[in-house]
Design a protein around this motif. Structure first.
Motif, PDB file in Angstrom:
ATOM      1  N   THR A   3       0.835  -1.195   0.000  1.00  0.00           N
ATOM      2  CA  THR A   3       0.000   0.000   0.000  1.00  0.00           C
ATOM      3  C   THR A   3       0.870   1.244   0.000  1.00  0.00           C
ATOM      4  O   THR A   3       0.620   2.205  -0.734  1.00  0.00           O
ATOM      5  N   ASP A  52      -8.315   4.908   6.213  1.00  0.00           N
ATOM      6  CA  ASP A  52      -7.617   3.635   5.982  1.00  0.00           C
ATOM      7  C   ASP A  52      -8.282   2.845   4.856  1.00  0.00           C
ATOM      8  O   ASP A  52      -7.597   2.222   4.032  1.00  0.00           O
ATOM      9  N   GLU A  89      -6.650   2.023   1.078  1.00  0.00           N
ATOM     10  CA  GLU A  89      -6.647   0.644   0.591  1.00  0.00           C
ATOM     11  C   GLU A  89      -7.244   0.574  -0.817  1.00  0.00           C
ATOM     12  O   GLU A  89      -6.700  -0.081  -1.706  1.00  0.00           O
ATOM     13  N   ALA A 118      -9.084  -6.756   3.678  1.00  0.00           N
ATOM     14  CA  ALA A 118      -7.628  -6.580   3.670  1.00  0.00           C
ATOM     15  C   ALA A 118      -6.961  -7.266   4.857  1.00  0.00           C
ATOM     16  O   ALA A 118      -5.735  -7.167   5.021  1.00  0.00           O
TER      17      ALA A 118
END
Length: 281
Positions: free
Chosen positions: A4, A228, A232, A255
């Motif tokens: 990421t 977050d 992602e 994830a």
């Protein structure tokens, strides 16, 4: 650096409504992984009831490790929107991600809702999303991994939601329909268009200024969960992930992050608008 982080380093993200709340959180989340962030917001001066300005947001993003440029402007203005995109291109060489975050909400019953509030919601939510995306697309075509992420809900046609606040619903579903339509329109260009929506209430200024705010805030998650999830999504290969309406908690669970307690909300967080239940994790 994980995948990421590698996917975000050096990329340029344009965000509307980014002086506070979810927009700022997404900017900080991207900045922590080395992204450049271009912020568009009207708040040049502090508001008596709302913390932060577009300038303090830019400092927060730089403190998080990214580079930031603040643009004072109105997402409803074609000139202001073009200026924020041009600023990002001039400062960082291009645009890789467009985040349509700016939004207005008014949930009064139809007969109590003013025409001014109706127009404001349609103009910010639908027109603003259209203008920013339209201005960004020519530059997104030149990105190695272009994404447009719109903060809008899945299309839930239950009478519960259709009848709750039709005018606000129209504006938010309009954002969703634009995103899904663009996913089809620009499929051959390799640009990903997706929507992201919170599973629960998020502890933003809107909740803090609502009736029974203290109780609602205790049952709301931190904006970091949206950040977050957003990072992602925009780190994924665009050609393989487009045309989806995604929920923040589902993105994180997929994830591999199943324990969401760090985001707060307590044991019984409030399920957000347009969703019928919290998914088990």
């Amino acid at each position: 650096m994980d995948k990421t982080g590698q996917a975000m380093a050096g990329r340029t993200v344009v965000i509307s409504g980014a002086s506070r709340g979810i927009g700022l959180a997404i900017g900080i989340g991207a900045a922590k992984l080395g992204a450049n962030v271009v912020l568009l917001a009207k708040t040049a001066e502090p508001h008596p009831k709302l913390p932060g300005t577009v300038h303090t947001a830019a400092r927060d993003i730089e403190d998080a490790g990214g580079k930031a440029v603040a643009v004072v402007g109105d997402v409803r203005s074609e000139e202001d929107v073009q200026r924020v995109v041009d600023t990002g291109v001039e400062a960082f060489g291009g645009i890789d991600v467009c985040v349509n975050n700016a939004s207005a909400i008014a949930t009064e019953p139809t007969e109590a809702l003013s025409a001014k509030k109706f127009d404001l919601m349609q103009d910010i939510n639908i027109r603003g999303t259209f203008l920013l995306t339209k201005a960004a697309v020519p530059h997104l075509r030149r990105s190695a991994n272009p994404h447009v992420l719109t903060i809008a809900p899945p299309l839930n046609l239950s009478p519960k939601w259709l009848g709750a606040h039709p005018s606000y619903t129209l504006s938010k579903y309009g954002m969703t329909l634009l995103s899904l339509g663009w996913a089809a329109e620009y499929a051959s260009d390799g640009i990903a268009f997706n929507c992201l929506w919170p599973e629960t209430y998020i502890a933003t200024a809107a909740v803090a200024n609502s009736p029974d705010a203290e109780a609602r805030l205790a049952r709301s998650r931190d904006p970091a969960i949206m950040a977050d999830a957003a990072v992602e999504i925009i780190s994924r290969p665009a050609v393989a992930h487009t045309g989806e309406c995604l929920i923040d908690a589902d993105v994180l669970r997929a994830a591999g992050k199943h324990d969401l307690r760090e985001y707060g909300g307590g044991s019984n967080p409030i399920v957000d608008l347009f969703l019928d239940e919290i998914h088990s994790g």
